[in-house]
Scaffold this motif. Structure first.
Motif, PDB file in Angstrom:
ATOM      1  N   THR A 169       0.856  -1.178   0.000  1.00  0.00           N
ATOM      2  CA  THR A 169       0.000   0.000   0.000  1.00  0.00           C
ATOM      3  C   THR A 169       0.896   1.233   0.000  1.00  0.00           C
ATOM      4  N   VAL A 170       0.494   2.265  -0.711  1.00  0.00           N
ATOM      5  CA  VAL A 170       1.278   3.497  -0.754  1.00  0.00           C
ATOM      6  C   VAL A 170       0.457   4.630  -0.144  1.00  0.00           C
ATOM      7  N   TRP A 171       1.080   5.361   0.776  1.00  0.00           N
ATOM      8  CA  TRP A 171       0.490   6.585   1.299  1.00  0.00           C
ATOM      9  C   TRP A 171       1.187   7.772   0.643  1.00  0.00           C
ATOM     10  N   THR A 172       0.439   8.527  -0.139  1.00  0.00           N
ATOM     11  CA  THR A 172       0.940   9.781  -0.692  1.00  0.00           C
ATOM     12  C   THR A 172       0.134  10.898  -0.053  1.00  0.00           C
ATOM     13  N   TRP A 173       0.742  11.564   0.923  1.00  0.00           N
ATOM     14  CA  TRP A 173       0.057  12.636   1.626  1.00  0.00           C
ATOM     15  C   TRP A 173       0.421  13.979   0.995  1.00  0.00           C
ATOM     16  N   TYR A 174      -0.571  14.872   1.000  1.00  0.00           N
ATOM     17  CA  TYR A 174      -0.413  16.189   0.396  1.00  0.00           C
ATOM     18  C   TYR A 174      -0.655  17.268   1.454  1.00  0.00           C
ATOM     19  N   ALA A 175      -0.082  18.444   1.224  1.00  0.00           N
ATOM     20  CA  ALA A 175      -0.310  19.578   2.118  1.00  0.00           C
ATOM     21  C   ALA A 175      -0.517  20.844   1.301  1.00  0.00           C
ATOM     22  N   SER A 176      -1.266  21.776   1.894  1.00  0.00           N
ATOM     23  CA  SER A 176      -1.529  23.060   1.251  1.00  0.00           C
ATOM     24  C   SER A 176      -1.813  24.098   2.321  1.00  0.00           C
ATOM     25  N   ARG A 177      -1.504  25.358   2.037  1.00  0.00           N
ATOM     26  CA  ARG A 177      -1.822  26.434   2.961  1.00  0.00           C
ATOM     27  C   ARG A 177      -3.298  26.816   2.888  1.00  0.00           C
ATOM     28  N   LYS A 178      -3.991  26.383   1.840  1.00  0.00           N
ATOM     29  CA  LYS A 178      -5.390  26.740   1.664  1.00  0.00           C
ATOM     30  C   LYS A 178      -6.185  25.491   1.279  1.00  0.00           C
ATOM     31  N   PRO A 179      -7.480  25.447   1.603  1.00  0.00           N
ATOM     32  CA  PRO A 179      -8.260  24.249   1.288  1.00  0.00           C
ATOM     33  C   PRO A 179      -8.372  23.978  -0.206  1.00  0.00           C
ATOM     34  N   TRP A 180      -8.235  25.013  -1.043  1.00  0.00           N
ATOM     35  CA  TRP A 180      -8.348  24.832  -2.495  1.00  0.00           C
ATOM     36  C   TRP A 180      -6.993  24.721  -3.186  1.00  0.00           C
ATOM     37  N   GLY A 181      -5.922  24.548  -2.409  1.00  0.00           N
ATOM     38  CA  GLY A 181      -4.620  24.311  -2.998  1.00  0.00           C
ATOM     39  C   GLY A 181      -3.799  25.578  -3.188  1.00  0.00           C
ATOM     40  N   PRO A 182      -2.627  25.402  -3.820  1.00  0.00           N
ATOM     41  CA  PRO A 182      -2.140  24.179  -4.461  1.00  0.00           C
ATOM     42  C   PRO A 182      -1.632  23.156  -3.449  1.00  0.00           C
ATOM     43  N   TYR A 183      -1.874  21.879  -3.743  1.00  0.00           N
ATOM     44  CA  TYR A 183      -1.425  20.778  -2.901  1.00  0.00           C
ATOM     45  C   TYR A 183      -0.108  20.215  -3.421  1.00  0.00           C
ATOM     46  N   ARG A 184       0.787  19.925  -2.524  1.00  0.00           N
ATOM     47  CA  ARG A 184       2.086  19.368  -2.875  1.00  0.00           C
ATOM     48  C   ARG A 184       2.331  18.108  -2.064  1.00  0.00           C
ATOM     49  N   VAL A 185       3.120  17.195  -2.585  1.00  0.00           N
ATOM     50  CA  VAL A 185       3.420  15.942  -1.905  1.00  0.00           C
ATOM     51  C   VAL A 185       4.324  16.207  -0.708  1.00  0.00           C
ATOM     52  N   VAL A 186       3.934  15.678   0.475  1.00  0.00           N
ATOM     53  CA  VAL A 186       4.769  15.807   1.668  1.00  0.00           C
ATOM     54  C   VAL A 186       5.075  14.443   2.295  1.00  0.00           C
ATOM     55  N   SER A 187       4.609  13.373   1.679  1.00  0.00           N
ATOM     56  CA  SER A 187       4.996  12.037   2.092  1.00  0.00           C
ATOM     57  C   SER A 187       4.693  11.077   0.959  1.00  0.00           C
ATOM     58  N   ASN A 188       5.600  10.160   0.746  1.00  0.00           N
ATOM     59  CA  ASN A 188       5.400   9.128  -0.268  1.00  0.00           C
ATOM     60  C   ASN A 188       5.960   7.838   0.310  1.00  0.00           C
ATOM     61  N   THR A 189       5.116   7.133   1.062  1.00  0.00           N
ATOM     62  CA  THR A 189       5.560   6.002   1.869  1.00  0.00           C
ATOM     63  C   THR A 189       4.927   4.713   1.383  1.00  0.00           C
ATOM     64  N   SER A 190       5.743   3.708   1.151  1.00  0.00           N
ATOM     65  CA  SER A 190       5.263   2.392   0.743  1.00  0.00           C
ATOM     66  C   SER A 190       5.267   1.446   1.936  1.00  0.00           C
ATOM     67  N   TRP A 191       4.149   0.726   2.105  1.00  0.00           N
ATOM     68  CA  TRP A 191       4.036  -0.287   3.161  1.00  0.00           C
ATOM     69  C   TRP A 191       4.061  -1.656   2.481  1.00  0.00           C
ATOM     70  N   PRO A 192       5.204  -2.297   2.381  1.00  0.00           N
ATOM     71  CA  PRO A 192       5.323  -3.509   1.570  1.00  0.00           C
ATOM     72  C   PRO A 192       4.580  -4.707   2.126  1.00  0.00           C
ATOM     73  N   ASN A 193       4.359  -4.742   3.445  1.00  0.00           N
ATOM     74  CA  ASN A 193       3.755  -5.925   4.056  1.00  0.00           C
ATOM     75  C   ASN A 193       2.451  -5.623   4.768  1.00  0.00           C
ATOM     76  N   ALA A 194       1.825  -4.514   4.432  1.00  0.00           N
ATOM     77  CA  ALA A 194       0.589  -4.147   5.111  1.00  0.00           C
ATOM     78  C   ALA A 194      -0.323  -3.394   4.159  1.00  0.00           C
ATOM     79  N   ALA A 195      -1.615  -3.621   4.313  1.00  0.00           N
ATOM     80  CA  ALA A 195      -2.605  -2.921   3.504  1.00  0.00           C
ATOM     81  C   ALA A 195      -3.304  -1.888   4.373  1.00  0.00           C
ATOM     82  N   TRP A 196      -2.578  -0.846   4.745  1.00  0.00           N
ATOM     83  CA  TRP A 196      -3.192   0.218   5.537  1.00  0.00           C
ATOM     84  C   TRP A 196      -4.038   1.110   4.625  1.00  0.00           C
TER      85      TRP A 196
END
Length: 402
Positions: free
Chosen positions: A330-357
């Motif tokens: 499973t991959v978690w790609t989290w995004y962040a923005s200073r405003k609810p309408w963006g722009p959103y940028r990637v702030v985490s790109n984490t792979s969970w090789p042995n778990a389906a979170w």
């Protein structure tokens, strides 16, 4: 990882007894796949980002709390409220047949001291576990979000369909969302019932099929960007897993209790030119990333003054492709923005090789000092050979630009 200690046990005990110790599996640690965002933050003061990167610790899983989609919200009673789908409930409180949607809350001043209890099994209203309520469409009701706003508890439900050949590349699709409200702390809910939601949903179709309110403070305490006047909600384009786009809607707080789609409008501008439309079909996505934007939650970090969008997906396209192989990684790609309408940028790109979170939701009550750490509650297939669909908590830390 930056953590000096493991996350203390969540759900240590029930109000009437000691809770069994959780299973901790170090093999479930996520792999940071790189790309730590821009080398320098924006020089514009208003849009200057704080969050640079997010890293995760080791999961703590609770095999006796089974189920899906633990969407959470911070209640006026200072308790943590959360949903469970497809479950027998806390300590089998909704046994013997379980429920499609369950409302729960947990008391306690810290993650280590929470004591959960089931508030409402909603079995009669939205069906037993897997029940299609007689509609004969092979679908069932699921929740996509739970929020306290001004002493009213709001619940989103939508119709979900397990994938079959030809059904949107084997995704689990979602459509026909409905908004409900409770004026008595979740004991009963008002709004469309099963039949009305099936035939006349709040938002027909899939474009706003997985709505979830953006979480601000306790009981919906307002933050910036007009959130004192509006409640904002996000949704993908109608897939529990592996959707393609994220839409943003808003409703005046003074009219949200009407539970009417006529009071809503949808973002159709850009980060630099904000505009809204009453026509959902004219909405412009905040994000587009094919197969990588699943049903999710978003939260405002008041300490860092940024919005965090907790995205996840299965690289093998679906949780039902070849079970259970397609669940990993499973991959978690989290995004962040200073405003609810963006722009959103990637702030985490984490792979969970042995778990389906899946369906991660930040516990709003438990931000760390200065908002640079927190805890996410999630569900999933935690162990390849031991258990599946269990409640898990995962700590995270935030690296900032300044």
């Amino acid at each position: 990882m930056l953590f000096t200690t493991h996350l203390l046990f969540l759900f240590i005990q029930f109000a009437y007894g000691q809770y069994p110790p959780p299973q901790i599996n170090d093999s479930q640690v996520g792999i940071d796949t790189g790309y730590h965002g821009p080398l320098e933050s924006c020089s514009c003061a208003e849009d200057r980002p704080r969050i640079k990167w997010i890293t995760f610790g080791t999961n703590t899983s609770y095999a006796q709390d089974g189920g899906d989609t633990f969407y959470s919200t911070w209640g006026p009673d200072w308790d943590t409220w959360f949903t469970i789908d497809d479950s027998a409930g806390i300590k089998a409180s909704c046994s013997p047949n379980g429920s499609n949607i369950i409302i729960n809350k947990a008391r306690g001043p810290s993650v280590a001291d929470l004591r959960p209890a089931t508030v409402n099994c909603l079995q009669k209203e939205w069906g037993l576990h897997g029940d299609d309520m007689g509609h004969g469409d092979d679908g069932s009701w699921k929740t996509t979000g739970l929020s306290w706003l001004d002493d009213v508890l709001y619940l989103w439900v939508s119709r979900n369909f397990a994938p079959a050949a030809g059904n949107n590349s084997l995704r689990q699709t979602a459509q026909n969302s409905c908004l409900l409200k409770s004026l008595n702390y979740g004991v009963t809910f008002q709004g469309p019932d099963d039949e009305e939601c099936y035939t006349n949903p709040t938002f027909p179709g899939r474009l706003f099929g997985t709505p979830s309110f953006i979480q601000y403070g306790r009981n919906g305490e307002a933050g910036p960007h007009g959130s004192d006047k509006y409640a904002y909600a996000i949704s993908n384009d109608g897939s529990w897993d592996n959707g393609d786009s994220i839409q943003l809607g808003r409703v005046p707080r003074e009219r949200i209790a009407n539970l009417s789609s006529k009071d809503w409008e949808f973002f159709n501008g850009s980060p630099s030119e904000v505009s809204w439309t009453r026509n959902l079909s004219d909405a412009k996505p905040l994000l587009y990333s094919q197969n990588q934007l699943s049903s999710t939650a978003a939260i405002y970090n008041p300490y860092l003054e940024e919005y965090i969008l907790n995205e996840w997906y299965f690289p093998n396209r679906t949780g039902y492709g070849v079970y259970p192989q397609a669940l990993y990684p499973t991959v978690w790609t989290w995004y962040a923005s200073r405003k609810p309408w963006g722009p959103y940028r990637v702030v985490s790109n984490t792979s969970w090789p042995n778990a389906a979170w899946y369906n991660p939701s930040v516990l709003n009550k438990f931000w760390g000092f200065d908002g640079k750490s927190g805890t996410v509650i999630t569900s999933g297939h935690a162990y390849l050979n031991h258990s599946s669909q269990v409640l898990s908590t995962i700590p995270f830390e935030i690296e900032t630009f300044w």
